[in-house]
Design an enzyme around this catalytic site. Structure first.
Site: not given
Length: 497
Positions: A96, A98-99, A119, A131, A189, A258
């Protein structure tokens, strides 16, 4: 992730968010993290015009607030997309965004639906204790390479903006943070299909396939089996895309499922690199320890990734599993055929070959082998051959070779093949339209990043501007064409996560 609300802006996005209308299992709501001092690094006015965004009365400070995630445009529905993926051959059932977060979708001036994604804007539900931030270096790298791809005519995501956040992010050391605004036909994707297939959720796979057909492959809807038609079209686009990569000496570096976009665009420029000297086994990515994604391995990996997509779609291809597998295998075979045909045509153009020659493939592969033996620069050698075709002396070509090889026999064969009455000047011009003189050299990217970390963005801006004309021999940018010295050579690239 900051829980405070973000102000809304009447900034002229005209959002129409189809992905947000899919079931909740497809995405999670997301909000950008706070940034202490967002500052605009670069804004792509040409792409903004293409998207129909009017920023005439918007100053740089406001642009930094918007593209740094501090102001949410009216109509945006920020979300993080769910997906899974094979990473270096090992399956992870939940990855997924994540950032990254999808602000929303716009319809551009040409009527195409485009994603607007931030992004490096902070953690999401898929961050897995990360993070969610991006360091400045990877943001600048993606900006440089994606816009170079656009100028080279290779399908890829685009760069709309880069914003410094004023925050520090922890990687190997403390690094300045930044947010990148990426534009894509979509961010769906192979791994998006895998996410639902791994759960046995055939209904969600079908919903996603229907969405992809409506968005990217509407002509498949009228086929006898729309899902098989979609698979065929995805495979064909990927095969042609990877052939384009090879024709410009590009190594993606992290061809996980991905990172393969269903739209057929190149996506994710983390540890990517371009060949200097030609070596089919070349690997730059620091995390590709076994060379899985080496230059010459990319077509096979693309086919492998399509096989993983086909596995997800088997229940939609035929109720009879054997027939579904047979249909999928036919697509995989066709992938190889399409790739080989596309590769041959691209490299024939690079050598100035027209029509059909019985030995064309051998002529190409022999030249590549000579380049490998002679440690010849991939980009400049093809450009030099263009000049030889126009009447320059052979030394223009031979000086590109750093190790001794004999080119005389090959040149004789090549001259016999191209001798079909075309004027040398016309042949040179044709070859120079497909053989760039300027690419995003790895050492030049690193040079731009190193200066930018200390606040000097002049090299970055100069490189982006120069790469917008990759086929033009501008004396002002001649230094950017030169291969690296031994001291400048980049041997490892990093994903930046």
């Amino acid at each position: 992730m900051s829980g405070r609300s973000r102000p809304r802006s009447a900034f002229l996005f005209s959002f129409d968010n189809s992905y947000a209308r899919l079931p909740q299992s497809f995405h999670r709501p997301a909000r950008p993290a706070a940034a202490s001092a967002p500052k605009l690094i670069r804004f792509n006015q040409g792409l903004a015009d293409e998207l129909g965004l009017d920023v005439t009365d918007t100053d740089e400070g406001r642009l930094a607030q918007i593209f740094g995630g501090q102001v949410i445009p009216i109509g945006a529905e920020p979300l993080a997309q769910a997906y899974a993926g094979h990473q270096f051959g090992h399956f992870n059932p939940q990855l997924g965004d994540g950032r990254a977060l999808l602000l929303g979708e716009v319809i551009d001036r040409a009527g195409r639906r485009r994603d607007i994604q931030l992004k490096g804007s902070g953690p999401t539900a898929f961050s897995r204790n990360g993070d969610g931030m991006a360091a400045l270096g990877p943001v600048l790298r993606e900006y440089i390479v994606s816009e170079a791809f656009a100028a080279l005519g290779v399908p890829a995501t685009r760069a709309l903006a880069a914003v410094a956040t004023g925050e520090q992010v922890v990687r190997e050391t403390m690094m300045p943070g930044a947010v990148f605004t990426r534009v894509a036909s979509s961010h769906i994707r192979v791994g998006t299909f895998q996410f639902f297939a791994a759960q046995g959720d055939e209904a969600a796979v079908q919903t996603l396939a229907d969405h992809v057909i409506d968005r990217h492959y509407p002509e498949a809807r009228d086929a006898e089996n729309p899902y098989l038609a979609m698979l065929i079209m995805v495979a064909e686009r990927q095969a042609r895309l990877i052939a384009r990569w090879l024709s410009i000496g590009f190594i993606h570096g992290v061809m996980n499922t991905d990172n393969m976009a269903i739209s057929g665009e190149t996506i994710d420029f983390g540890p990517c690199a371009f060949l200097d000297e030609y070596d089919p086994r070349k690997v730059f990515s620091s995390i590709d320890q076994r060379g899985r994604y080496a230059y010459a391995n990319q077509p096979g990996i693309g086919q492998w990734n399509i096989a993983r997509l086909a596995e997800c779609l088997l229940p939609l291809l035929d109720v009879d599993e054997e027939k579904a597998i047979e249909a999928a295998n036919a697509v995989l075979k066709a992938f190889g055929d399409v790739f080989q045909g596309a590769w041959l045509e691209l490299f024939k153009s690079k050598l100035g070959l027209t029509g059909e020659g019985a030995d064309d493939r051998l002529l190409i592969t022999d030249f590549l082998e000579l380049m490998h033996q002679g440690e010849a620069d991939f980009t400049l050698t093809f450009r030099a051959l263009s000049k030889v075709a126009g009447g320059s002396g052979d030394e223009v070509l031979t000086q590109q070779f750093n190790a001794p090889v004999s080119l005389s026999d090959w040149l004789s064969r090549w001259r016999m093949r191209i001798g079909h009455g075309r004027l040398p000047a016309d042949l040179q011009m044709a070859m120079e339209t497909v053989n760039p003189v300027l690419i995003p050299r790895n050492h030049r990217i690193e040079e731009a990043i190193a200066a930018a970390i200390y606040g000097d963005f002049s090299n970055f801006h100069r490189l982006v501007d120069a790469l917008s004309q990759p086929f033009a021999e501008d004396p002002a940018t001649a230094d950017l064409r030169v291969p690296p010295t031994p001291e400048e050579r980049v041997t490892r690239t990093f994903c930046g996560t």
